[in-house]
Design a protein around this motif. Structure first.
Motif, mmCIF file in Angstrom:
data_model
loop_
_atom_site.group_PDB
_atom_site.id
_atom_site.type_symbol
_atom_site.label_atom_id
_atom_site.label_comp_id
_atom_site.label_asym_id
_atom_site.label_seq_id
_atom_site.Cartn_x
_atom_site.Cartn_y
_atom_site.Cartn_z
ATOM 1 N N ILE A 252 0.835 -1.205 0.000
ATOM 2 C CA ILE A 252 0.000 0.000 0.000
ATOM 3 C C ILE A 252 0.872 1.258 0.000
ATOM 4 O O ILE A 252 0.616 2.210 -0.747
ATOM 5 C CB ILE A 252 -0.925 -0.008 1.242
ATOM 6 N N MET A 253 1.921 1.251 0.809
ATOM 7 C CA MET A 253 2.743 2.454 0.918
ATOM 8 C C MET A 253 3.509 2.728 -0.383
ATOM 9 O O MET A 253 3.640 3.874 -0.791
ATOM 10 C CB MET A 253 3.723 2.333 2.096
ATOM 11 N N VAL A 254 3.992 1.667 -1.015
ATOM 12 C CA VAL A 254 4.684 1.878 -2.288
ATOM 13 C C VAL A 254 3.716 2.459 -3.308
ATOM 14 O O VAL A 254 4.024 3.438 -3.991
ATOM 15 C CB VAL A 254 5.301 0.557 -2.800
ATOM 16 N N ALA A 255 2.508 1.894 -3.372
ATOM 17 C CA ALA A 255 1.524 2.376 -4.343
ATOM 18 C C ALA A 255 1.084 3.795 -4.005
ATOM 19 O O ALA A 255 0.701 4.561 -4.889
ATOM 20 C CB ALA A 255 0.322 1.438 -4.382
ATOM 21 N N ALA A 256 1.151 4.163 -2.746
ATOM 22 C CA ALA A 256 0.674 5.479 -2.340
ATOM 23 C C ALA A 256 1.683 6.573 -2.690
ATOM 24 O O ALA A 256 1.308 7.702 -2.970
ATOM 25 C CB ALA A 256 0.389 5.489 -0.835
ATOM 26 N N PHE A 257 2.976 6.237 -2.633
ATOM 27 C CA PHE A 257 3.972 7.281 -2.807
ATOM 28 C C PHE A 257 4.789 7.159 -4.089
ATOM 29 O O PHE A 257 5.546 8.034 -4.426
ATOM 30 C CB PHE A 257 4.908 7.321 -1.590
ATOM 31 N N PHE A 258 4.655 6.033 -4.789
ATOM 32 C CA PHE A 258 5.367 5.862 -6.055
ATOM 33 C C PHE A 258 4.347 5.464 -7.109
ATOM 34 O O PHE A 258 3.200 5.166 -6.774
ATOM 35 C CB PHE A 258 6.433 4.763 -5.930
ATOM 36 N N PRO A 259 4.755 5.444 -8.370
ATOM 37 C CA PRO A 259 3.811 4.944 -9.379
ATOM 38 C C PRO A 259 3.343 3.540 -8.991
ATOM 39 O O PRO A 259 4.147 2.739 -8.492
ATOM 40 C CB PRO A 259 4.654 4.904 -10.657
ATOM 41 N N SER A 260 2.076 3.252 -9.213
ATOM 42 C CA SER A 260 1.540 1.995 -8.677
ATOM 43 C C SER A 260 2.142 0.774 -9.365
ATOM 44 O O SER A 260 2.067 -0.330 -8.853
ATOM 45 C CB SER A 260 0.024 1.975 -8.796
ATOM 46 N N THR A 261 2.772 0.977 -10.529
ATOM 47 C CA THR A 261 3.422 -0.171 -11.174
ATOM 48 C C THR A 261 4.659 -0.617 -10.405
ATOM 49 O O THR A 261 5.189 -1.696 -10.630
ATOM 50 C CB THR A 261 3.850 0.170 -12.610
ATOM 51 N N TYR A 262 5.170 0.207 -9.480
ATOM 52 C CA TYR A 262 6.329 -0.171 -8.681
ATOM 53 C C TYR A 262 5.944 -1.132 -7.560
ATOM 54 O O TYR A 262 6.796 -1.636 -6.855
ATOM 55 C CB TYR A 262 6.958 1.069 -8.001
ATOM 56 N N ARG A 263 4.641 -1.301 -7.367
ATOM 57 C CA ARG A 263 4.164 -1.915 -6.141
ATOM 58 C C ARG A 263 4.776 -3.296 -5.883
ATOM 59 O O ARG A 263 5.524 -3.493 -4.923
ATOM 60 C CB ARG A 263 2.645 -2.024 -6.167
ATOM 61 N N ASP A 264 4.477 -4.252 -6.773
ATOM 62 C CA ASP A 264 4.922 -5.626 -6.505
ATOM 63 C C ASP A 264 6.437 -5.736 -6.551
ATOM 64 O O ASP A 264 7.050 -6.416 -5.743
ATOM 65 C CB ASP A 264 4.292 -6.589 -7.511
ATOM 66 N N PHE A 265 7.031 -4.985 -7.495
ATOM 67 C CA PHE A 265 8.482 -5.040 -7.637
ATOM 68 C C PHE A 265 9.163 -4.597 -6.339
ATOM 69 O O PHE A 265 10.042 -5.289 -5.813
ATOM 70 C CB PHE A 265 8.898 -4.159 -8.826
ATOM 71 N N THR A 266 8.720 -3.464 -5.790
ATOM 72 C CA THR A 266 9.360 -2.975 -4.566
ATOM 73 C C THR A 266 9.057 -3.888 -3.389
ATOM 74 O O THR A 266 9.953 -4.223 -2.593
ATOM 75 C CB THR A 266 8.854 -1.557 -4.233
ATOM 76 N N ALA A 267 7.797 -4.302 -3.293
ATOM 77 C CA ALA A 267 7.417 -5.160 -2.167
ATOM 78 C C ALA A 267 8.263 -6.419 -2.153
ATOM 79 O O ALA A 267 8.842 -6.788 -1.133
ATOM 80 C CB ALA A 267 5.935 -5.515 -2.257
ATOM 81 N N PHE A 268 8.393 -7.056 -3.320
ATOM 82 C CA PHE A 268 9.130 -8.314 -3.348
ATOM 83 C C PHE A 268 10.627 -8.104 -3.149
ATOM 84 O O PHE A 268 11.302 -8.931 -2.556
ATOM 85 C CB PHE A 268 8.830 -9.091 -4.624
ATOM 86 N N SER A 269 11.159 -6.953 -3.642
ATOM 87 C CA SER A 269 12.575 -6.684 -3.400
ATOM 88 C C SER A 269 12.829 -6.575 -1.904
ATOM 89 O O SER A 269 13.789 -7.148 -1.377
ATOM 90 C CB SER A 269 12.998 -5.378 -4.068
ATOM 91 N N LEU A 270 11.955 -5.835 -1.217
ATOM 92 C CA LEU A 270 12.111 -5.688 0.227
ATOM 93 C C LEU A 270 12.098 -7.046 0.917
ATOM 94 O O LEU A 270 12.901 -7.326 1.815
ATOM 95 C CB LEU A 270 10.961 -4.850 0.786
ATOM 96 N N LEU A 271 11.175 -7.896 0.486
ATOM 97 C CA LEU A 271 11.061 -9.208 1.117
ATOM 98 C C LEU A 271 12.307 -10.042 0.856
ATOM 99 O O LEU A 271 12.801 -10.730 1.743
ATOM 100 C CB LEU A 271 9.817 -9.927 0.601
ATOM 101 N N LEU A 272 12.846 -9.937 -0.369
ATOM 102 C CA LEU A 272 14.074 -10.687 -0.676
ATOM 103 C C LEU A 272 15.211 -10.229 0.230
ATOM 104 O O LEU A 272 15.956 -11.050 0.773
ATOM 105 C CB LEU A 272 14.467 -10.485 -2.147
ATOM 106 N N ILE A 273 15.306 -8.912 0.408
ATOM 107 C CA ILE A 273 16.381 -8.393 1.259
ATOM 108 C C ILE A 273 16.194 -8.893 2.689
ATOM 109 O O ILE A 273 17.131 -9.356 3.346
ATOM 110 C CB ILE A 273 16.405 -6.852 1.201
ATOM 111 N N LEU A 274 14.935 -8.846 3.149
ATOM 112 C CA LEU A 274 14.649 -9.322 4.503
ATOM 113 C C LEU A 274 15.088 -10.772 4.693
ATOM 114 O O LEU A 274 15.646 -11.158 5.713
ATOM 115 C CB LEU A 274 13.139 -9.231 4.735
ATOM 116 N N LEU A 275 14.855 -11.565 3.645
ATOM 117 C CA LEU A 275 15.227 -12.979 3.754
ATOM 118 C C LEU A 275 16.736 -13.178 3.718
ATOM 119 O O LEU A 275 17.251 -14.120 4.299
ATOM 120 C CB LEU A 275 14.567 -13.797 2.639
ATOM 121 N N ILE A 276 17.449 -12.272 3.014
ATOM 122 C CA ILE A 276 18.911 -12.393 3.022
ATOM 123 C C ILE A 276 19.430 -12.100 4.422
ATOM 124 O O ILE A 276 20.318 -12.768 4.940
ATOM 125 C CB ILE A 276 19.534 -11.432 1.973
ATOM 126 N N VAL A 277 18.818 -11.102 5.060
ATOM 127 C CA VAL A 277 19.258 -10.735 6.404
ATOM 128 C C VAL A 277 18.829 -11.796 7.426
ATOM 129 O O VAL A 277 19.594 -12.181 8.308
ATOM 130 C CB VAL A 277 18.674 -9.360 6.801
#
Lengths: 291, 260
Positions: A252-277
């Protein structure tokens, strides 16, 4: 600021739905160490049951909700008995492939019955309240509170009943549990009933919030909830809830502050980083292997 | 009275015969030992008795009921409980929960009653908690009730495994290498403990153990297995002097191979 809070409310609504679905993945994984990839389609069936009982039987919200939950619970139990139980001693990959097959079956079975997307009529009066610029709709209130209520019930079952205790014990050592006099198959059925029922509830609520439903709606939502469960630490119930809300908030936050097409891409990138950590997820703990 | 009667129990793992024609008659309140070299099939016999494995052929009558083919949980409900060679506690559950779960089959309440926190749910949960605490205090472990099982010291974990088995209210207790990893002093205490448990809980006990001092002094009767076959049976004194047993444990004397 108001915009941010407003989006926070939306995040809570979407996060609740992800959390409910993620619980189904995590419970099944906890007890059988398998990923039920048909779970996203259970979610879809929940939305369709709601559509059927509302459109053809004219049922109001509460009975429709109960029927969706019971219907999908039954579906979960039947699928487990018919498709997964015979494979319990087989390699986990066979069970996972079977789960994918069950999912494709459910999608196409629904497609055969309903080739076109369907619209769920509004079954609760849509009022909204405004507090200092912040608008909250009755639907949002229902989704958020009902999800919290269902999670509380689940917490109670897992922590304070004998079935819950058996579930926790099975996730630790499933070979010893029967020797304590526990009928493991019943506990597994109950786990599927509860996990699938939560998915059914999520499907119905999702269908009320985004009323156009189709047989493939469970795929992407299911994948996302699965990732939420992994991020939270698969097998961990609190982790699934946390993961669900994190994913909802990120989207929701990505779609709210960036173009909504960034939504899944950013969300999943964040999750990937979280899993690396944290490779075992937020709440997951590596289980040391004694030699 | 005969409590358990095993007749011609045979078990194959694929083509490997793990147990062959095993027979055993166990009277109530007996304490017997099963000994034998590693891989002789001792634990397999326990696994068959508790329903973990279904014997390829043969029958076991326990308290008048056939158990071969029954599920492990229904055999537990009939009154056979066991411990394990390597500790198999639910490590991430509290000591109390480890005991509570063993009450499962004796509990009766519906999910609805549980959710409403009413009816039999409260009474039953209260009863189970009380009985579990009673058991724990009986073994002077009540102060550890809320500790996670994995945090207990080793000896205490072994004891908790026995308490958990007792919580299922067994008639027959199977102990799989209870003295493993213990020093001589701890073994002395374990022997007293087992005697005491047997009298307090009116149990019949079968132990598997490698510790000869332990089995010779505690068991009334011994069964010796080798390669899945019973090679000797009798009281400890008879077993100690049995030629076949010595051979199984020590091997054939070298003179027999080369001296002839």
């Amino acid at each position: 600021m108001t915009y941010f809070l407003q989006q926070g409310l939306n995040a809570l609504q979407l996060g609740s739905i992800y959390a409910l679905i993620a619980l189904g993945y995590t419970m099944v994984y906890g007890i059988l160490s398998m990923i039920n990839f048909a779970h996203g389609d259970f979610f879809m069936v929940g939305a369709f049951i709601c559509f059927v009982v509302v459109t053809f039987m004219g049922l109001p919200f509460v009975p429709a909700m109960i029927l969706s939950i019971i219907g999908v619970s039954l579906l979960g139990v039947i699928v487990e008995r018919a498709a997964y139980k015979p494979l319990r001693q087989a390699p986990r990959v066979s069970a996972i492939i079977t789960a994918l097959g069950v999912g494709i079956f459910l999608e196409n079975f629904t497609l055969a019955l309903s080739p076109y997307p369907k619209h769920i009529p509004a079954i609760i009066e849509n009022t909204s309240w405004t507090f200092g610029g912040l608008t909250i709709s009755s639907l949002q209130v229902i989704i958020i509170l009902l999800s919290l209520a269902l999670m509380t019930v689940l917490h109670f079952i897992v922590q304070h009943t004998r079935v819950g205790m058996a579930m926790r014990a099975i996730s630790w050592d499933k070979n010893v549990v029967p020797l304590m006099g526990v009928p493991v198959n019943n506990v597994i059925s109950i786990t599927f009933a509860i996990g699938s029922g939560l998915g059914g509830a999520a499907g119905m609520m999702y269908g009320m919030a985004y009323p156009i439903i189709d047989p493939y709606m469970g795929i992407i939502v299911g994948w996302k909830a699965f990732i939420a469960a992994v991020v939270g630490g698969i097998g961990n119930i609190r982790g699934a809830v946390i993961g669900g809300y994190i994913l909802g908030a990120t989207e929701i936050m990505v779609a709210a502050f960036f173009p909504s097409t960034y939504r899944d891409f950013t969300a999943f990138s964040l999750l990937l980083i979280l899993l690396i950590v944290r490779p075992y997820g937020i709440m997951g703990k590596p289980r040391p292997q004694k030699v | 009275m005969v409590l358990l009667k095993a007749e011609n129990i045979t078990h194959y793992f694929g083509g490997l015969c793990a147990v062959s024609e095993f027979n055993l008659e166990l009277r109530e309140h007996e304490l017997i030992g099963i000994i034998g070299p590693n891989g002789a099939g001792k634990t397999t016999v326990f696994n068959i008795m508790t329903g973990v494995y279904k014997a390829t052929s043969g029958s076991i009558m326990f308290n008048g009921q056939e158990t071969v083919g029954k599920s492990p949980n229904s055999i537990t409900a009939l009154g056979i409980a066991r411990t394990f060679q390597n500790i198999r506690l639910f490590s991430d559950l509290s000591v109390l929960d480890n005991i509570r779960i063993a009450h499962y089959s004796g509990t009766k309440y519906t999910p609805i009653e549980a959710l409403l926190h009413a009816g039999r749910y409260r009474a039953e949960e209260k009863r189970i908690r009380a009985h579990s605490m009673e058991l724990l205090s009986f073994f002077s472990m009540e102060e550890f009730a809320d500790e996670l099982a994995k945090n207990l010291p080793y000896g205490m974990q072994r004891r908790l495994e026995i308490v958990r088995a007792l919580a299922t209210r067994p008639k027959l207790l199977l102990l799989d290498e209870p003295a493993a990893g213990m020093n001589p002093k701890e073994i002395d205490r374990l022997m007293e403990f087992i005697h005491w448990v047997r009298n307090e809980f009116k149990l019949t006990i079968i132990v598997i153990e490698h510790q000869m001092r332990f089995v010779m002094s505690i068991c009334e009767r011994l069964v010796v297995l080798d390669f899945g076959t019973t090679i000797a049976e009798g009281n400890p004194a008879e077993i100690q002097n049995n030629a076949k047993v010595l051979e199984a444990y020590l091997g054939t004397p070298a003179v027999n191979d080369y001296g002839k």
